[in-house]
Scaffold this motif. Structure first.
Motif, mmCIF file in Angstrom:
data_model
loop_
_atom_site.group_PDB
_atom_site.id
_atom_site.type_symbol
_atom_site.label_atom_id
_atom_site.label_comp_id
_atom_site.label_asym_id
_atom_site.label_seq_id
_atom_site.Cartn_x
_atom_site.Cartn_y
_atom_site.Cartn_z
ATOM 1 N N ARG A 224 -2.453 -5.780 3.084
ATOM 2 C CA ARG A 224 -2.443 -7.103 2.433
ATOM 3 C C ARG A 224 -3.815 -7.758 2.416
ATOM 4 N NH1 ARG A 224 0.492 -11.171 6.793
ATOM 5 N NH2 ARG A 224 -0.609 -10.347 8.594
ATOM 6 N N ASN A 225 -4.658 -7.387 3.375
ATOM 7 C CA ASN A 225 -6.007 -7.968 3.385
ATOM 8 C C ASN A 225 -6.956 -7.166 2.504
ATOM 9 O OD1 ASN A 225 -5.681 -10.124 5.328
ATOM 10 N ND2 ASN A 225 -5.381 -8.492 6.838
ATOM 11 N N ASN A 226 -8.118 -7.723 2.244
ATOM 12 C CA ASN A 226 -9.153 -6.972 1.544
ATOM 13 C C ASN A 226 -9.699 -5.886 2.466
ATOM 14 O OD1 ASN A 226 -11.026 -6.149 -0.264
ATOM 15 N ND2 ASN A 226 -12.291 -8.000 -0.187
ATOM 16 N N LEU B 49 -4.182 0.800 -1.296
ATOM 17 C CA LEU B 49 -4.085 -0.380 -2.155
ATOM 18 C C LEU B 49 -4.295 -1.565 -1.224
ATOM 19 C CD1 LEU B 49 -0.988 0.282 -4.466
ATOM 20 C CD2 LEU B 49 -3.401 0.363 -5.092
ATOM 21 N N ASN B 50 -5.503 -2.092 -1.229
ATOM 22 C CA ASN B 50 -5.727 -3.279 -0.404
ATOM 23 C C ASN B 50 -5.515 -4.532 -1.237
ATOM 24 O OD1 ASN B 50 -8.018 -2.346 -1.711
ATOM 25 N ND2 ASN B 50 -9.452 -3.068 -0.157
ATOM 26 N N MET B 51 -5.519 -5.669 -0.594
ATOM 27 C CA MET B 51 -5.144 -6.938 -1.245
ATOM 28 C C MET B 51 -3.758 -6.817 -1.888
ATOM 29 S SD MET B 51 -7.298 -9.315 -0.779
ATOM 30 C CE MET B 51 -7.570 -10.545 -2.057
ATOM 31 N N THR B 52 -2.929 -5.983 -1.279
ATOM 32 C CA THR B 52 -1.597 -5.727 -1.821
ATOM 33 C C THR B 52 -0.578 -6.003 -0.725
ATOM 34 O OG1 THR B 52 -2.504 -4.014 -3.251
ATOM 35 C CG2 THR B 52 -0.126 -3.959 -2.868
ATOM 36 N N SER B 53 0.360 -6.868 -1.026
ATOM 37 C CA SER B 53 1.334 -7.254 0.000
ATOM 38 C C SER B 53 2.673 -6.573 -0.195
ATOM 39 C CB SER B 53 1.541 -8.771 -0.032
ATOM 40 O OG SER B 53 0.406 -9.415 0.484
#
Ligand SMILES: [Zn+2]
Lengths: 216, 262
Positions: free
Chosen positions: B61-63, B127-131
């Protein structure tokens, strides 16, 4: 007195001789094995603020069978209830376990215990290390990941706890006010250090039952 | 004056990003394993599975990747592990020193970047920035996750109106730390009961986390601190060895399950 030692650490149990020498009456040692892994998985403490039991996951029952119980805490009252039904408790009977045990207090929280006393007793060797509160520095060092040695004389505490149960079983004596008496209910490692022997009243009651040499 | 960097147009830069990202995303709409959470246990599990030839996608979820593995106690960037977890540092090529018998210390940035690098080298995709938004359930089994961009999820739904997307996999690993987001989602659906994590503090709880790393619902494996939440294990100190070894165990369990599915 009959002392059962959980079979998983019977071979590594170091205190047979010390305990035999401590009591002036005969002590019989036997290995003990809990036969119901499902029950053990069921009575685990899950939440420090709730006394609630859950259907265990398969891996928990499996881990019980394989003895992978490090870091698991059991409800001490339920564990004692099971043990007391499983063995003859007409004479003082104690189980010494390596499991961590806790009881649910009136403050609505579970607390780790060194001993749980009823018609029989369960003493947790790990509880002797973990249950008594330590000096602040211990927790400071530990929070940084350092393995601070726990400063407790296990054999001394074991003798204190066995005598406490014996006193309760024979005379319904519960704990002594005197800080130096073996029947004092110690909550911290510092309190354990202050215990020196028996107070005058308890020396009269139990002086003939125990051998206090080499205690401190 | 000679140019140092090659001349490319802005649109080429954009095309390069869009093309490669979306072809990756398309390829990874279906994976062998999706791991939710890129902390030490999730990264270790991902690396091990990719090394075993599995197609692995990690959702973060984070960068930044690495979770809490950059930094130790009190914001000090030294991480400690207990034996035998120094063997994992060894494998990763992270320098460490023995502080006392059985206790090892390494630089957080070095350990964390090496672990991320090793996962990338093994072929793990991220896949970052992905929740994580939801689980895909099919035939009584976890079969993937539903995800959305973290910024979208952070805004009220009536403003964004952006639907999430589903990604499928044979196995999902919950490596989301104490939150145990995936397991909690199953609990919301009445499919699983987590026990909430204990606050009684016991040194041995690290062992317990490793021993309980397992499949808790068909298709869902828990690892790291999420184990502690699902099983109600006591809290533990800040040594990371348990996380790394739990990640390894999760990969072993996943490989067994994948074999059963073949
Ligand atoms: Zn007394």
């Amino acid at each position: 007195m009959k002392i059962y030692v959980e079979d998983s650490f019977w071979d590594s149990f170091l205190f047979f001789e010390g305990i035999r020498k401590f009591f002036r009456f005969s002590v019989e040692f036997n290995p003990y094995k809990f036969k119901d892994p499902y029950f053990l998985a069921y009575i685990r403490v899950r939440n420090p603020n709730k006394r609630e039991f859950y259907e265990p996951f398969p891996v928990e029952v499996e881990n019980e069978k394989r003895g992978l119980i490090k870091g698991v805490i059991y409800d001490g009252v339920e564990l004692l209830r099971y043990f007391s039904r499983d063995v003859d408790i007409s004479e003082p009977t104690v189980l010494i376990t390596n499991r961590l045990i806790a009881t649910f207090g009136e403050d609505g929280r579970y607390h780790l215990r060194m001993i749980v006393i009823g018609p029989a007793a369960i003493i947790s060797l790990k509880g002797i290390l973990y249950a008594p509160a330590k000096p602040l520095q211990y927790y400071m060092m530990h929070s940084f990941g350092f393995d601070e040695k726990i400063d407790v004389k296990v054999d001394k505490v074991l003798k204190m706890l066995l005598l406490q149960f014996y006193a309760y079983f024979k005379h319904e004596e519960i704990f002594c006010e005197s800080e130096e008496c073996m029947l004092h209910n110690c909550h911290t490692t510092e309190e354990i250090k202050k215990v020196k022997g028996l107070c005058e009243r308890h020396r009269k009651m139990f002086g003939d039952s125990v051998n206090l040499r080499g205690l401190s | 004056m000679a140019k140092i960097l090659a001349k490319v147009s802005e649109k080429d830069v954009t095309s390069a990003i869009v093309d490669t990202f979306y072809s990756m995303l398309r390829e990874y709409t279906e994976s062998d394993v999706i791991i939710v959470g890129a902390g030490p246990s999730g990264l270790t599990a991902a690396k091990e599975l990719a090394k075993a030839g599995k197609k692995v996608l990690v959702i973060e979820r984070n960068n930044y990747l690495g979770g809490g593995f950059w930094i130790g106690g009190f914001l000090m960037n030294k991480i400690t592990v207990r034996a035998p977890a120094q063997e994992v540092l060894e494998e990763l090529g992270v320098p460490y020193e023995e502080y006392t018998e059985g206790l090892y210390v390494a630089d957080g940035p070095h350990a964390c970047s090496k672990l991320i690098g090793a996962a990338c080298d093994a072929g793990v995709k991220f896949l970052n920035m992905t929740s994580f938004d939801d689980v895909v359930i099919r035939d009584g089994k976890v079969a993937g996750v539903v995800v959305n961009w973290t910024p979208v999820q952070a805004l009220p739904r009536q403003i964004t109106c952006v639907d999430p997307i589903a990604l499928e996999s044979k196995i999902v690993i919950d490596a989301t730390g104490h939150d145990a987001f995936v397991a909690k989602k199953l609990e919301e659906k009445g499919l699983l009961k987590t026990r909430g994590h204990g606050s009684m503090w016991v040194e041995e709880s690290e062992d317990a986390v490793i021993n309980h790393t397992s499949e808790v619902y068909p298709g869902l494996i828990v690892t790291g601190m999420a184990v502690s939440t699902v099983f109600g294990l006591p809290r533990m100190g800040p040594t990371f060895g348990g996380m790394l070894l739990s990640g390894k165990r999760a990969a072993e369990v996943a490989l067994e399950k994948l074999k059963e599915l073949e």
